[in-house]
Design a protein around this motif. Structure first.
Motif, PDB file in Angstrom:
ATOM      1  N   SER A  74     -11.724 -20.819  70.429  1.00 14.37           N
ATOM      2  CA  SER A  74     -10.740 -19.701  70.720  1.00 14.37           C
ATOM      3  C   SER A  74     -11.441 -18.259  71.187  1.00 14.37           C
ATOM      4  O   SER A  74     -12.161 -17.758  70.335  1.00 14.37           O
ATOM      5  CB  SER A  74      -9.732 -19.470  69.675  1.00 14.37           C
ATOM      6  OG  SER A  74      -8.983 -18.179  70.012  1.00 14.37           O
ATOM      7  N   LEU A  75     -11.524 -18.074  72.374  1.00 14.46           N
ATOM      8  CA  LEU A  75     -12.332 -16.881  72.928  1.00 14.46           C
ATOM      9  C   LEU A  75     -11.480 -15.714  72.355  1.00 14.46           C
ATOM     10  O   LEU A  75     -11.910 -14.734  72.016  1.00 14.46           O
ATOM     11  CB  LEU A  75     -12.346 -16.920  74.422  1.00 14.46           C
ATOM     12  CG  LEU A  75     -13.017 -15.709  75.082  1.00 14.46           C
ATOM     13  CD1 LEU A  75     -14.257 -15.635  74.457  1.00 14.46           C
ATOM     14  CD2 LEU A  75     -12.923 -15.883  76.716  1.00 14.46           C
ATOM     15  N   PRO A  76      -9.911 -15.644  72.410  1.00 12.70           N
ATOM     16  CA  PRO A  76      -9.263 -14.628  71.929  1.00 12.70           C
ATOM     17  C   PRO A  76      -9.636 -14.342  70.255  1.00 12.70           C
ATOM     18  O   PRO A  76      -9.975 -13.084  69.881  1.00 12.70           O
ATOM     19  CB  PRO A  76      -7.640 -14.914  71.935  1.00 12.70           C
ATOM     20  CG  PRO A  76      -7.790 -15.941  73.280  1.00 12.70           C
ATOM     21  CD  PRO A  76      -9.030 -16.670  73.138  1.00 12.70           C
ATOM     22  N   TRP A  77      -9.873 -15.185  69.646  1.00 14.93           N
ATOM     23  CA  TRP A  77     -10.141 -14.995  68.059  1.00 14.93           C
ATOM     24  C   TRP A  77     -11.618 -14.167  67.999  1.00 14.93           C
ATOM     25  O   TRP A  77     -11.864 -13.210  67.409  1.00 14.93           O
ATOM     26  CB  TRP A  77     -10.476 -16.360  67.505  1.00 14.93           C
ATOM     27  CG  TRP A  77      -9.209 -16.926  67.066  1.00 14.93           C
ATOM     28  CD1 TRP A  77      -8.040 -16.795  67.392  1.00 14.93           C
ATOM     29  CD2 TRP A  77      -9.332 -18.083  65.850  1.00 14.93           C
ATOM     30  NE1 TRP A  77      -7.274 -17.631  66.794  1.00 14.93           N
ATOM     31  CE2 TRP A  77      -7.945 -18.458  65.928  1.00 14.93           C
ATOM     32  CE3 TRP A  77     -10.056 -18.620  65.229  1.00 14.93           C
ATOM     33  CZ2 TRP A  77      -7.385 -19.518  65.274  1.00 14.93           C
ATOM     34  CZ3 TRP A  77      -9.784 -19.989  64.472  1.00 14.93           C
ATOM     35  CH2 TRP A  77      -8.466 -20.185  64.431  1.00 14.93           C
ATOM     36  N   ARG A  79     -13.055 -12.430  70.622  1.00 12.33           N
ATOM     37  CA  ARG A  79     -12.956 -11.117  70.998  1.00 12.33           C
ATOM     38  C   ARG A  79     -12.234 -10.063  70.048  1.00 12.33           C
ATOM     39  O   ARG A  79     -12.812  -9.048  69.676  1.00 12.33           O
ATOM     40  CB  ARG A  79     -12.023 -11.020  72.318  1.00 12.33           C
ATOM     41  CG  ARG A  79     -12.841 -11.699  73.637  1.00 12.33           C
ATOM     42  CD  ARG A  79     -11.910 -11.099  74.630  1.00 12.33           C
ATOM     43  NE  ARG A  79     -12.375 -11.797  75.939  1.00 12.33           N
ATOM     44  CZ  ARG A  79     -11.784 -12.384  76.826  1.00 12.33           C
ATOM     45  NH1 ARG A  79     -10.283 -13.020  76.402  1.00 12.33           N
ATOM     46  NH2 ARG A  79     -12.441 -13.147  77.704  1.00 12.33           N
ATOM     47  N   SER A  80     -11.231 -10.713  69.512  1.00 15.98           N
ATOM     48  CA  SER A  80     -10.462  -9.716  68.558  1.00 15.98           C
ATOM     49  C   SER A  80     -11.184  -9.374  67.372  1.00 15.98           C
ATOM     50  O   SER A  80     -11.343  -8.198  66.805  1.00 15.98           O
ATOM     51  CB  SER A  80      -9.171 -10.150  68.374  1.00 15.98           C
ATOM     52  OG  SER A  80      -9.037 -11.504  68.014  1.00 15.98           O
ATOM     53  N   THR A 120     -13.224 -18.588  80.406  1.00 16.85           N
ATOM     54  CA  THR A 120     -12.823 -17.414  79.698  1.00 16.85           C
ATOM     55  C   THR A 120     -11.220 -17.285  79.814  1.00 16.85           C
ATOM     56  O   THR A 120     -10.925 -16.124  79.528  1.00 16.85           O
ATOM     57  CB  THR A 120     -13.375 -16.288  81.057  1.00 16.85           C
ATOM     58  OG1 THR A 120     -13.233 -16.622  82.191  1.00 16.85           O
ATOM     59  CG2 THR A 120     -14.950 -16.178  80.686  1.00 16.85           C
ATOM     60  N   ASP A 121     -10.800 -18.196  80.170  1.00 14.59           N
ATOM     61  CA  ASP A 121      -9.205 -18.331  80.091  1.00 14.59           C
ATOM     62  C   ASP A 121      -8.688 -18.305  78.774  1.00 14.59           C
ATOM     63  O   ASP A 121      -9.260 -19.009  78.059  1.00 14.59           O
ATOM     64  CB  ASP A 121      -8.718 -19.505  80.780  1.00 14.59           C
ATOM     65  CG  ASP A 121      -7.375 -20.068  80.743  1.00 14.59           C
ATOM     66  OD1 ASP A 121      -6.676 -19.211  80.225  1.00 14.59           O
ATOM     67  OD2 ASP A 121      -7.055 -21.100  81.326  1.00 14.59           O
ATOM     68  N   ASP A 122      -7.605 -17.412  78.521  1.00 13.22           N
ATOM     69  CA  ASP A 122      -7.297 -17.138  77.073  1.00 13.22           C
ATOM     70  C   ASP A 122      -6.240 -18.244  76.726  1.00 13.22           C
ATOM     71  O   ASP A 122      -5.823 -18.275  75.420  1.00 13.22           O
ATOM     72  CB  ASP A 122      -6.835 -15.902  77.064  1.00 13.22           C
ATOM     73  CG  ASP A 122      -7.765 -14.781  76.879  1.00 13.22           C
ATOM     74  OD1 ASP A 122      -8.842 -15.204  76.862  1.00 13.22           O
ATOM     75  OD2 ASP A 122      -7.471 -13.631  76.538  1.00 13.22           O
ATOM     76  N   THR A 123      -5.716 -19.199  77.310  1.00 16.03           N
ATOM     77  CA  THR A 123      -4.664 -19.983  77.098  1.00 16.03           C
ATOM     78  C   THR A 123      -5.272 -20.924  76.078  1.00 16.03           C
ATOM     79  O   THR A 123      -6.343 -21.603  76.086  1.00 16.03           O
ATOM     80  CB  THR A 123      -4.283 -21.041  78.184  1.00 16.03           C
ATOM     81  OG1 THR A 123      -4.322 -19.980  79.427  1.00 16.03           O
ATOM     82  CG2 THR A 123      -2.928 -21.554  78.129  1.00 16.03           C
ATOM     83  N   ILE A 134     -15.782 -23.031  76.140  1.00 19.80           N
ATOM     84  CA  ILE A 134     -15.248 -21.968  75.253  1.00 19.80           C
ATOM     85  C   ILE A 134     -16.439 -21.325  74.251  1.00 19.80           C
ATOM     86  O   ILE A 134     -16.452 -19.993  74.372  1.00 19.80           O
ATOM     87  CB  ILE A 134     -14.135 -22.445  74.644  1.00 19.80           C
ATOM     88  CG1 ILE A 134     -12.886 -22.752  75.355  1.00 19.80           C
ATOM     89  CG2 ILE A 134     -13.583 -21.288  73.368  1.00 19.80           C
ATOM     90  CD1 ILE A 134     -11.689 -23.094  74.640  1.00 19.80           C
ATOM     91  N   SER A 138     -17.853 -17.719  74.487  1.00 15.47           N
ATOM     92  CA  SER A 138     -17.500 -17.015  72.962  1.00 15.47           C
ATOM     93  C   SER A 138     -18.995 -16.194  72.836  1.00 15.47           C
ATOM     94  O   SER A 138     -19.151 -15.237  72.288  1.00 15.47           O
ATOM     95  CB  SER A 138     -17.200 -17.905  71.918  1.00 15.47           C
ATOM     96  OG  SER A 138     -16.040 -18.392  72.132  1.00 15.47           O
TER      97      SER A 138
END
Ligand SMILES: NC(=O)c1ccc[n+]([C@@H]2O[C@H](COP(=O)([O-])OP(=O)(O)OC[C@H]3O[C@@H](n4cnc5c(N)ncnc54)[C@H](OP(=O)(O)O)[C@@H]3O)[C@@H](O)[C@H]2O)c1
Length: 331
Positions: A74-77, A79-80, A120-123, A134, A138
């Motif tokens: 999970s790239l959003p994880w 990044r956040s 790089t897609d966040d889906t 991913i 990351s």
């Protein structure tokens, strides 16, 4: 002693990292939902679901001597976590994988080998094909944000106690049962693994010593035959006999390599042999010390026995499947 944040901590590698850090005297905070298990004694669990936006906000800007993130896919994880914590983190470890490499065939490659194209897609996705892409994205996010303070560990096959994959554990469990055990007739196939406790210990010492850079985090190169013999010698029952079956015959019998149902774990087909033949000398030079396979086998067997050796497995052959193959190959 330092203040550590482990993003994870309730299972396998991240739990071993938290346990190693607390054993070395650090104050350790783990962040997880707490559904995979408990955190090690002496650590604190902060319950959070990283799928919920802002989950790490309660920790925003808090100072940590070391942060360890095992975000799997999970790239959003990633990044956040960086967004909330990078500013006051003295050292940042991201756990990546050898699946980041584009070429899984050629042995002896190092960390400068070509990578797969980042995704790089966040889906959210569980597509196994997205795993390496991913992880590459990351890693890039970590380097872009905390590069000079970052340790990126591209883990190889992680084995030992609490391994939920059922891969390595298949062999100690099988050999401890004794009798005729089907093995792939490819003893020279590359094999390479790392005990979860050794990897965790190295991650913690690297955080303490501010080791930075990118490493393939696995043990020395070996062969499938040597690894299976070491497991057999350490935990095999008296009278165990390895029955070597040709790879073509295994394939014809519907046996899968590597993992999954009706498989022989650790066995690789030709195009993938490079994944267990990485050049891990730089990690060894940076302090990754690996115990003998026999010790990993002993701990994996204890874990197998605790789970119940006859349970349905995620990887390996069932006794019935093995008997079917033996019937065709024993004189
Ligand atoms: N196993 C191997 O051979 C291998 C090989 C190469 C690389 N790796 C890498 O090594 C790492 C393995 O990490 P691991 O052993 O700690 O296992 P993991 O299965 O990746 O779990 C990591 C942690 O994430 C937590 N988690 C899961 N969903 C969450 C959510 N929505 N919010 C907050 N936390 C969540 C889990 O706790 P809760 O479920 O309790 O929330 C757990 O503590 C991964 O990065 C993997 O890609 C593994």
């Amino acid at each position: 002693m330092g203040r550590w944040l482990v993003l994870g901590g309730t299972r396998f590698l991240s739990r071993a990292v938290a346990a190693a850090a607390v054993a070395r005297g650090h104050e350790v905070v783990c962040v997880a939902r707490g559904v995979s298990g408990g955190v090690p004694d002496g650590t604190k669990l902060l319950v959070a679901d990283r799928d919920v936006p802002g989950a790490l906000e309660p920790l925003r800007g808090e100072p940590f001597d070391a942060v360890v993130d095992v975000a799997r896919m999970s790239l959003p994880w990633v990044r956040s976590a960086l967004h909330a914590l990078a500013v006051n983190a003295a050292h940042w470890t991201f756990i990546s994988t050898i699946n980041v490499y584009a070429d899984s065939t050629t042995p002896d490659q190092g960390v400068d080998a070509t990578l797969v194209v980042p995704r790089t897609d966040d889906t959210p996705t569980e597509d196994p094909e997205a795993y390496g892409p991913i992880k590459v994205a990351s890693e890039n996010a970590v380097r872009d944000t905390v590069g000079p303070r970052a340790l990126i560990v591209r883990s190889g096959l992680i084995c030992g106690p609490d391994d939920g994959s059922d891969r390595f554990g298949y062999w100690p469990n099988r050999f401890a049962r004794g009798g005729h055990a089907v093995v792939p007739a490819d003893p020279g196939q590359p094999a390479q693994l790392v005990d979860v406790r050794d990897l965790a210990d190295w991650i913690v010492r690297s955080g303490e010593e501010h080791v930075v850079g990118t490493f393939d985090g696995s043990g020395p190169r070996s062969t499938l035959g040597a690894v299976l013999d070491e497991i057999a010698d350490s935990v095999g029952a008296a009278g165990l006999e390895q029955v070597a079956v040709a790879p073509e015959a295994l394939t014809a019998a519907g046996v899968q390599p590597w993992s999954g149902p009706r498989s022989l774990p650790l066995w690789l087909t030709g195009s993938d042999v490079g994944i267990l033949a990485r050049n891990t000398a730089p990690a060894a030079a940076a302090g990754l010390r690996c115990r003998p396979v026999a010790e990993t086998a002993g701990a994996a067997l204890e874990h197998e026995r605790a789970l119940g050796p006859d349970r349905p497995r995620r990887a390996g052959l069932t006794p019935a499947e093995e008997s079917e193959i033996l019937a065709a190959h024993l004189p």
